[in-house]
Design an enzyme around this catalytic site. Structure first.
Site, short mmCIF file in Angstrom:
data_model
loop_
_atom_site.label_atom_id
_atom_site.label_comp_id
_atom_site.label_asym_id
_atom_site.label_seq_id
_atom_site.Cartn_x
_atom_site.Cartn_y
_atom_site.Cartn_z
CE LYS A 5 -3.46 19.54 64.85
NZ LYS A 5 -2.28 20.29 65.29
CG HIS A 53 6.44 25.00 58.88
ND1 HIS A 53 5.79 25.61 57.84
CD2 HIS A 53 5.47 24.60 59.73
CE1 HIS A 53 4.48 25.58 58.05
NE2 HIS A 53 4.26 24.97 59.19
CG ASP A 78 -1.84 27.26 65.52
OD1 ASP A 78 -2.07 27.48 66.73
OD2 ASP A 78 -1.54 26.14 65.08
CD GLU A 91 -4.80 25.70 65.07
OE1 GLU A 91 -5.02 26.15 63.92
OE2 GLU A 91 -4.16 24.65 65.26
CD GLU A 132 -3.90 22.32 60.49
OE1 GLU A 132 -3.84 23.56 60.47
OE2 GLU A 132 -3.59 21.65 61.49
CE LYS A 183 1.89 26.52 63.17
NZ LYS A 183 0.84 25.87 63.95
CG ASP A 229 -3.97 22.12 67.53
OD1 ASP A 229 -4.17 20.90 67.64
OD2 ASP A 229 -3.00 22.57 66.89
CE LYS A 263 -2.27 26.06 61.86
NZ LYS A 263 -2.94 24.88 62.43
C1 MUC Z 1 -0.47 23.02 64.68
O1 MUC Z 1 -0.26 23.50 65.78
O2 MUC Z 1 -1.59 23.16 64.23
C2 MUC Z 1 -0.35 22.29 61.70
C3 MUC Z 1 -0.10 23.07 60.64
C4 MUC Z 1 1.09 23.74 60.89
O3 MUC Z 1 1.66 24.55 60.19
O4 MUC Z 1 1.54 23.38 62.10
C5 MUC Z 1 0.76 22.33 62.59
C6 MUC Z 1 0.60 22.23 64.02
MG MG Z 2 -2.32 24.30 65.99
#
Ligand code: MUC
Ligand code: MG
Length: 373
Positions: free
Chosen positions: A273, A22, A198, A224, A327, A169, A249, A167
Site C-alpha cells: 500500500k 462498506h 480479510d 489477510e 484490489e 470482510k 496488511d 475479498k
Molecule cells: C483493507 O484492510 O485491506 C481494502 C479493500 C477493502 O475493502 O478494504 C480495504 C482495507
Molecule cells: Mg486488509
C-alpha cells in the site's frame, strides 16, 4: 535539468458518497473521505496526489483531518522553495524532519511524481523505472454484510467480466457465523472465482488457529491479517500452521515493518500500500524486500479515489510478479470522483494510460462541490 521551485501546496478534504455501505471489522463506511493534494511549481506545472484512509482514525494512526493539518502546518513548509525535480531530495527532507506520517508523505510523493511526469512527458510508471504491463487484475470486496446480497453482487461482477477475485470482510461478527458466510459464498462461486478473506486484525490467536484451518479446508485462497499487528510471534506461528497463505496488511506501517516481518517469517504474502509505506517509491522498496525474501505480492488499497488508485497502479505496473493481483477498485466504490475521466476497468483489469504523470485531470467543479467547508 535546471531547478524548478515548489511554490504552493494545498490539501483539500473531500467527502464523497459511496455506492453502498462498506462493512469492515472496525468500521462501516457510509461514505469515503479523500485528501487531495496539489503541488504548484514555478514552471506552471501542478502535480496532484491523494492521501486517503478508512473510517477516520478507526483504521490507521492518521485520519483525514490530521493528514491535512500536518501537511499544512509541517510538511508543506519544508517543501516550499525546494526543487520539485529532485523528488528523492524532497522526500529525504520530509523523512528527516517528520517521523511516520506515511499517508501524508505518500500523497505528497505522488503529487511530485505527477508533476515531474507532466514536465518530462512521461507516465509515472516510467519515472519509477518502467512498466512491465499495462493492466492490473483487480479484486472486488464483498462487504454488504449480507450473504445473499454478496453472492448476487459477485455473480454480477463475473457477468460483467469486471472481477473474478473476491475479498470478504469478516471479523466484525461471531466467528462461526463469519465462517458460514464465507463458505456459502465459496460454494456458490466454486472454481469460477478466487475467494479470500480479510479479518482486519480481529481474531485472537487461539480463535484464528481453528478458523484458518476451516477456511483453508474450504477452498479459501488467502487469509489477510487475521490477528493484531502487535502480536508478531503469533503471526509467525499462524503463518507456519495455516493451510491457506497468510497475508500481512496492517502489520506493515513502514518499509522497516516489512523488513522485520520478512526476517521473522510472519507472512507469505505482503499487501503493498503506497499510503502505509510513504509513497509509490517507498512501496517499491517493500516490494524488493518481499522479493528477496521469497514473499509473494498483492497490490493493496486504502480505498482511494482515482488519484491515489492510479498513483499505486503506476508503481505496481513496474513489478514483474504480482501473484495475488490487486484490489485497486476504490474508484468503483464511489458514486462520483474529483477527476474529469474515470479510470478504465475492463476484462477483470484496471487499464493504466501511458499519458504523462498519473494521467488524470482534476474536475474543479466537483472538487469545489465535495470539498469540506
Ligand atoms: C483493507 O484492510 O485491506 C481494502 C479493500 C477493502 O475493502 O478494504 C480495504 C482495507
Ligand atoms: Mg486488509
Amino acid at each position: 535539468m535546471s531547478q524548478v521551485l515548489i511554490e504552493r501546496i494545498e490539501a483539500t478534504i473531500v467527502d464523497l458518497p459511496t455506492i453502498r455501505p462498506h462493512q469492515l471489522a472496525m468500521h462501516t463506511m457510509q461514505n469515503q473521505t479523500l485528501v487531495i493534494i496539489r503541488v504548484r511549481c514555478a514552471d506552471g506545472i501542478e502535480g496532484i496526489g491523494e492521501a486517503t484512509t478508512i473510517g477516520g482514525l478507526a483504521y490507521a494512526t492518521e485520519g483525514p483531518e490530521s493528514i491535512k493539518c500536518n501537511i499544512d502546518q509541517r510538511l508543506a513548509p519544508l517543501l516550499i522553495g525546494q526543487d520539485a525535480t529532485n523528488i528523492n531530495a524532497c522526500m529525504l527532507r520530509l523523512d528527516k524532519a517528520a517521523k511516520g506520517n506515511t499517508f501524508a508523505k505518500s500523497g505528497l510523493e505522488s503529487a511530485l511524481l505527477d508533476a515531474q511526469g507532466k514536465r518530462l512527458g512521461l507516465p509515472v510508471s516510467e519515472l519509477l523505472g518502467g512498466r512491465v504491463r499495462d493492466g492490473l487484475e483487480v479484486a472486488w470486496t464483498l462487504a454488504s454484510g449480507d450473504t445473499a446480497k454478496d453472492i448476487e453482487e459477485a455473480e454480477r461482477m463475473l457477468d460483467l467480466r469486471r472481477h473474478r477475485l473476491f475479498k470478504l470482510k469478516i471479523g466484525a461478527g461471531e466467528v462461526s457465523r463469519d465462517l458460514r458466510h464465507v463458505i456459502a459464498i465459496k460454494e456458490a462461486l466454486g472454481e469460477r472465482a478466487s475467494v479470500r478473506v480479510d479479518v482486519n486484525q480481529s481474531w485472537e490467536e487461539s480463535v484464528a488457529i481453528r478458523a484458518c484451518q476451516v477456511l483453508g479446508d474450504n477452498g479459501i485462497d488467502l487469509i489477510e491479517q487475521p490477528i493484531a499487528r502487535t502480536n508478531r510471534a503469533g503471526q509467525v506461528r499462524l503463518n507456519q500452521r495455516s493451510p491457506a497463505p497468510i497475508m500481512a496488511d496492517e502489520s506493515i506501517e513502514s518499509v522497516e515493518d516489512a523488513f522485520n516481518l520478512a526476517a521473522e517469517g510472519a507472512a507469505s504474502i505482503f499487501a503493498l500500500k503506497i499510503a502505509k509505506n510513504g509513497g509509490p517509491r517507498a512501496v517499491l522498496r517493500t516490494a524488493q524486500i518481499a522479493r528477496a525474501a521469497g514473499i509473494s505480492l498483492y497490490g493493496g488499497t486504502m480505498l482511494e479515489g482515482a488519484v491515489g488508485t492510479l498513483a499505486a497502479a503506476h508503481a505496481f505496473l513496474t513489478l514483474d510478479k504480482l501473484t495475488w493481483g490487486t484490489e485497486l477498485f476504490g474508484p468503483l466504490l464511489l458514486t462520483e470522483d474529483v477527476v474529469t475521466e474515470a479510470p478504465v476497468y475492463r476484462d477483470f483489469e484496471l487499464h493504466v494510460p501511458r499519458t504523462p504523470g498519473l494521467g488524470l485531470t482534476l474536475d474543479e467543479e466537483r472538487l469545489a462541490r465535495f470539498a469540506r467547508r
